[in-house]
Design a protein around this motif. Structure first.
Motif, mmCIF file in Angstrom:
data_model
loop_
_atom_site.group_PDB
_atom_site.id
_atom_site.type_symbol
_atom_site.label_atom_id
_atom_site.label_comp_id
_atom_site.label_asym_id
_atom_site.label_seq_id
_atom_site.Cartn_x
_atom_site.Cartn_y
_atom_site.Cartn_z
ATOM 1 N N GLY A 30 38.664 43.269 35.669
ATOM 2 C CA GLY A 30 39.615 43.193 34.606
ATOM 3 C C GLY A 30 39.457 43.509 33.400
ATOM 4 O O GLY A 30 40.315 44.051 32.767
ATOM 5 N N ASP A 32 37.665 39.576 38.270
ATOM 6 C CA ASP A 32 38.760 38.740 38.873
ATOM 7 C C ASP A 32 38.764 38.730 40.342
ATOM 8 O O ASP A 32 38.454 39.650 41.131
ATOM 9 C CB ASP A 32 40.138 39.479 38.322
ATOM 10 C CG ASP A 32 40.491 39.429 36.984
ATOM 11 O OD1 ASP A 32 39.471 38.773 36.105
ATOM 12 O OD2 ASP A 32 41.123 40.409 36.392
ATOM 13 N N LYS A 46 46.209 34.220 34.220
ATOM 14 C CA LYS A 46 45.164 34.961 34.656
ATOM 15 C C LYS A 46 44.624 34.559 36.022
ATOM 16 O O LYS A 46 44.444 33.374 36.179
ATOM 17 C CB LYS A 46 43.939 35.297 33.870
ATOM 18 C CG LYS A 46 44.113 35.981 32.342
ATOM 19 C CD LYS A 46 42.988 35.814 31.759
ATOM 20 C CE LYS A 46 42.253 37.181 32.090
ATOM 21 N NZ LYS A 46 41.190 37.493 31.086
ATOM 22 N N HIS A 70 38.636 34.072 37.596
ATOM 23 C CA HIS A 70 37.555 34.959 37.032
ATOM 24 C C HIS A 70 36.395 34.632 36.319
ATOM 25 O O HIS A 70 36.332 33.303 36.457
ATOM 26 C CB HIS A 70 38.201 35.898 36.092
ATOM 27 C CG HIS A 70 38.774 35.325 34.932
ATOM 28 N ND1 HIS A 70 39.864 34.458 34.580
ATOM 29 C CD2 HIS A 70 37.978 35.201 33.701
ATOM 30 C CE1 HIS A 70 39.711 34.008 33.626
ATOM 31 N NE2 HIS A 70 38.786 34.410 32.749
#
Length: 146
Positions: free
Chosen positions: A22, A41, A99, A102
């Motif tokens: 990412g 990620d 998101k 991660h």
């Protein structure tokens, strides 16, 4: 026909477990001796998985005889200078719910790196599915030392 469906399902579950880098973005600039954040990620999936390990490496592409850039050589399995080797435990961020799961790693760029391109590689190992099938993958991006 049943074996084809089973094979397709296995391939789909393995693909769903793939990691992505990412941060930093492809062709981002880095400085020798500096700390950079590497965000790895792992998009969420309905298939269960057990994370085993992760390794992060930086490989100076210009340090190879005849190479001028990372695209002029095969860096698809080269870690180079290993800057992290250990557990991987991706989580959702409470402050960034959009998101994927991660984990961020702070790594140091070797101070000996000279101007040119650097391959940032991440090797990932996990166990996937009810049968805990091993999954190994390698992803990378190219960075630039100005």
């Amino acid at each position: 026909m049943k074996s084809f469906v089973a094979l397709a399902a296995l391939a789909a579950s393995a693909f769903a477990q793939r990691i992505q880098i990412g941060v930093p973005a492809n062709l981002a600039e880095i400085q020798p001796g500096s700390n950079i954040t590497v965000e790895v990620d792992r998009p969420n999936s309905l298939t269960g998985s057990t994370e085993v390990a992760l390794a992060i490496g930086l490989f100076p592409c210009g340090g190879v005889k005849g190479a001028t850039s990372c695209s002029s050589m095969d860096v698809s399995q080269v870690l180079g200078n290993v800057v992290y080797n250990g557990p991987y435990n991706p989580q959702y961020a409470t402050d960034a719910p959009s998101k994927p799961p991660h984990q961020n790693f702070s790594v140091t760029v070797p101070s000996t790196f000279q101007s040119g391109q650097v391959s940032l590689g991440v090797a990932h190992f996990s166990l996937v599915g009810a049968g805990q099938s091993p999954l190994y993958e390698f992803v990378n991006v190219t960075l630039v030392v100005p």
